[in-house]
Motif scaffolding. Structure first.
Motif, short mmCIF file in Angstrom:
data_model
loop_
_atom_site.label_atom_id
_atom_site.label_comp_id
_atom_site.label_asym_id
_atom_site.label_seq_id
_atom_site.Cartn_x
_atom_site.Cartn_y
_atom_site.Cartn_z
N ARG A 291 6.33 1.91 8.96
CA ARG A 291 6.42 2.70 7.70
C ARG A 291 7.79 3.01 7.17
O ARG A 291 8.94 2.99 7.98
CB ARG A 291 5.72 3.87 7.98
CG ARG A 291 6.29 4.89 8.99
CD ARG A 291 5.50 6.06 9.32
NE ARG A 291 6.26 6.77 10.38
CZ ARG A 291 5.45 7.72 11.23
NH1 ARG A 291 4.25 7.84 11.41
NH2 ARG A 291 6.19 8.19 12.19
N PRO B 59 0.85 -1.18 -0.01
CA PRO B 59 0.02 0.04 0.05
C PRO B 59 0.82 1.25 -0.05
O PRO B 59 1.60 1.51 0.79
CB PRO B 59 -0.68 -0.33 1.25
CG PRO B 59 -0.04 -0.89 2.06
CD PRO B 59 0.67 -1.85 1.28
N VAL B 60 0.75 2.03 -1.13
CA VAL B 60 1.41 3.29 -1.19
C VAL B 60 0.76 4.38 -1.23
O VAL B 60 -0.32 4.76 -1.93
CB VAL B 60 2.40 3.14 -2.41
CG1 VAL B 60 3.34 4.18 -2.87
CG2 VAL B 60 3.44 1.93 -2.56
N PHE B 61 1.19 5.42 -0.45
CA PHE B 61 0.55 6.87 -0.66
C PHE B 61 1.82 7.66 -1.57
O PHE B 61 2.73 7.66 -1.17
CB PHE B 61 0.13 7.53 0.71
CG PHE B 61 -0.66 8.84 0.47
CD1 PHE B 61 -2.04 8.93 0.24
CD2 PHE B 61 0.06 9.84 0.19
CE1 PHE B 61 -2.46 10.10 0.07
CE2 PHE B 61 -0.40 11.19 0.15
CZ PHE B 61 -1.79 11.19 0.03
N PRO C 186 -2.98 8.49 3.51
CA PRO C 186 -1.86 7.98 4.22
C PRO C 186 -1.97 7.11 5.36
O PRO C 186 -1.24 6.15 5.89
CB PRO C 186 -1.13 9.46 4.69
CG PRO C 186 -2.02 10.30 5.09
CD PRO C 186 -3.08 10.06 3.69
N ALA D 31 -1.59 3.39 4.19
CA ALA D 31 -0.24 3.35 3.62
C ALA D 31 0.89 2.56 4.42
O ALA D 31 1.06 2.91 5.66
CB ALA D 31 0.32 4.38 2.84
N HIS E 113 8.94 -3.32 1.77
CA HIS E 113 7.71 -3.43 2.40
C HIS E 113 7.93 -4.89 2.88
O HIS E 113 7.56 -5.17 4.29
CB HIS E 113 6.58 -3.60 1.44
CG HIS E 113 5.18 -3.92 2.13
ND1 HIS E 113 4.47 -4.78 1.72
CD2 HIS E 113 4.41 -3.41 3.07
CE1 HIS E 113 2.98 -5.04 2.50
NE2 HIS E 113 3.43 -3.80 3.52
N VAL F 9 -2.04 1.71 -4.93
CA VAL F 9 -1.88 3.32 -4.49
C VAL F 9 -3.14 3.51 -3.76
O VAL F 9 -4.39 3.33 -4.40
CB VAL F 9 -1.89 4.26 -5.87
CG1 VAL F 9 -1.82 5.54 -5.50
CG2 VAL F 9 -0.48 3.89 -6.72
N VAL F 10 -3.06 4.15 -2.73
CA VAL F 10 -4.10 4.30 -1.83
C VAL F 10 -4.34 5.90 -1.71
O VAL F 10 -3.61 6.71 -2.02
CB VAL F 10 -3.80 3.75 -0.32
CG1 VAL F 10 -3.90 2.35 -0.40
CG2 VAL F 10 -2.72 4.42 0.21
N LEU G 191 1.39 8.30 8.48
CA LEU G 191 1.39 6.85 7.99
C LEU G 191 1.39 6.00 9.36
O LEU G 191 2.36 6.37 10.24
CB LEU G 191 2.46 6.65 7.11
CG LEU G 191 2.42 6.86 5.45
CD1 LEU G 191 2.31 8.15 5.20
CD2 LEU G 191 3.38 6.02 4.98
#
Length: 334
Positions: free
Chosen positions: A68, A8-10, A37, A40, A99, A33-34, A64
């Motif tokens: 993180r 999950p990436v912001f 934050p 993410a 990740h 892509v979320v 986040l």
């Protein structure tokens, strides 16, 4: 099993971000892509965030959840603990490794950049020690109170709330910071605190997202060219154009969100010269509800929107809400 999940990436877009960055990310296997934050594990900074917007970037980072990490892609910024990647071809594998190491405990989570302190000191202030003064003054528990004002539609006295929105909200063009006064979700006042970054990105896919068509938005990002006949047919069949109110965001040349939508998704050829020299955001947004305003903002090409922002007033001194935690929606900061 968790290591096999999508990352999950912001994404925080900055100046000089590749115009196809959003397309590259949606095509990269294993990434998701979320839009907040809070959902993410990785903050991906694409391009360079200017000095004036570093405080919002720090607030965004600290939103986040743990564990993180942050990654800088084509960026000249510095973030404590962040790692850098330059090659487009390796971005997916790079983020998956980060990740995996976060989940396995091989990579330490990044601490907060900002101190854990209220945006406005309130303890022990005022007659009751909670920051309030008089009936509605001060900053009770660190937050200003919304004051009543006449609604533009019927004059009914409702709470009016002023806050800064941007520069990383996914539904706003990157870099754009608006100081808005809202009553419910209707815009009463607008000022530009920071213009959008210069970019060649086309935001037709954002309009599709806003219209509740995320699958078509993703398909548009994945398309190799905007002239894809199947994609255009699916967009027509979706009824997206009919969902846009007629005349919404009309400019002096007669174009509105519908006609600009047709241009952005490639279902029509340019038949007008966009005329925005004397148009400001106050002309376009005041009186609109939030969703309508987002459609208007994303219907313009980047150069036209920057010109419109230049025709819009800046916030009055002291009027910006960015100094208060509740006032700056960084990614909400977004």
């Amino acid at each position: 099993m968790a290591e096999l999940a999508e990352v999950p990436v912001f994404v925080a877009f900055g100046e000089g971000a590749p115009a196809d960055a959003a397309s590259v990310l949606v095509k990269t296997p294993g990434l998701r892509v979320v839009e907040t934050p809070r959902a993410a594990a990785v903050l991906l900074v694409v391009g360079t965030i200017p000095e004036a917007l570093i405080p919002p970037l720090h607030r965004l980072h600290d939103q986040l959840p743990h564990p993180r990490a942050s990654v800088l892609w084509h960026s000249r910024n510095e973030l404590p603990g962040a790692t850098r990647v330059e090659e487009i071809a390796t971005i997916g594998a790079f983020l998956r490794v980060i990740h995996r190491d976060l989940l396995a405990g091989n990579l330490k989570t990044e601490p907060d950049i900002l101190p854990d302190a209220p945006p406005n000191e309130w303890r022990g202030i005022g007659p009751h020690g909670q920051g309030g003064k008089g009936m509605m003054g001060g900053t009770p528990y660190g937050r200003t109170m919304a004051m009543t004002a006449a609604d533009l539609r019927d004059g009914l006295e409702l709470d009016a709330y002023t806050a800064d929105f941007g520069p990383f909200l996914p539904m706003l063009p990157p870099g754009l910071v608006l100081t808005l006064t809202l009553q419910g979700d209707m815009i009463q006042k607008v000022a530009v605190a920071h213009p959008p970054f210069e970019t060649q990105e086309k935001r037709g896919w954002v309009l599709l997202n806003l219209l509740g068509l995320p699958a078509l938005a993703e398909r548009m990002l994945r398309a190799t060219n905007i002239g894809n006949a199947t994609l255009k047919r699916l967009i027509r069949l979706s009824g997206a154009r009919a969902a846009i109110p007629e005349g919404l965001g009309r400019t002096h040349d007669g174009s509105d969100v519908r006609t600009r939508f047709d241009l952005l998704i490639g279902t029509s050829e340019p038949i007008f010269n966009l005329h925005v020299q004397q148009t400001g955001l106050d002309d376009l947004l005041i009186g609109l509800e939030w969703h309508e305003a987002m459609l208007v903002l994303n219907s313009f090409d980047n150069a036209s929107l920057r010109a419109i922002c230049a025709n819009t007033s800046n916030p009055e001194p002291g009027a910006m809400a960015g100094g208060m935690d509740h006032g700056v929606h960084a990614g909400h900061m977004s």
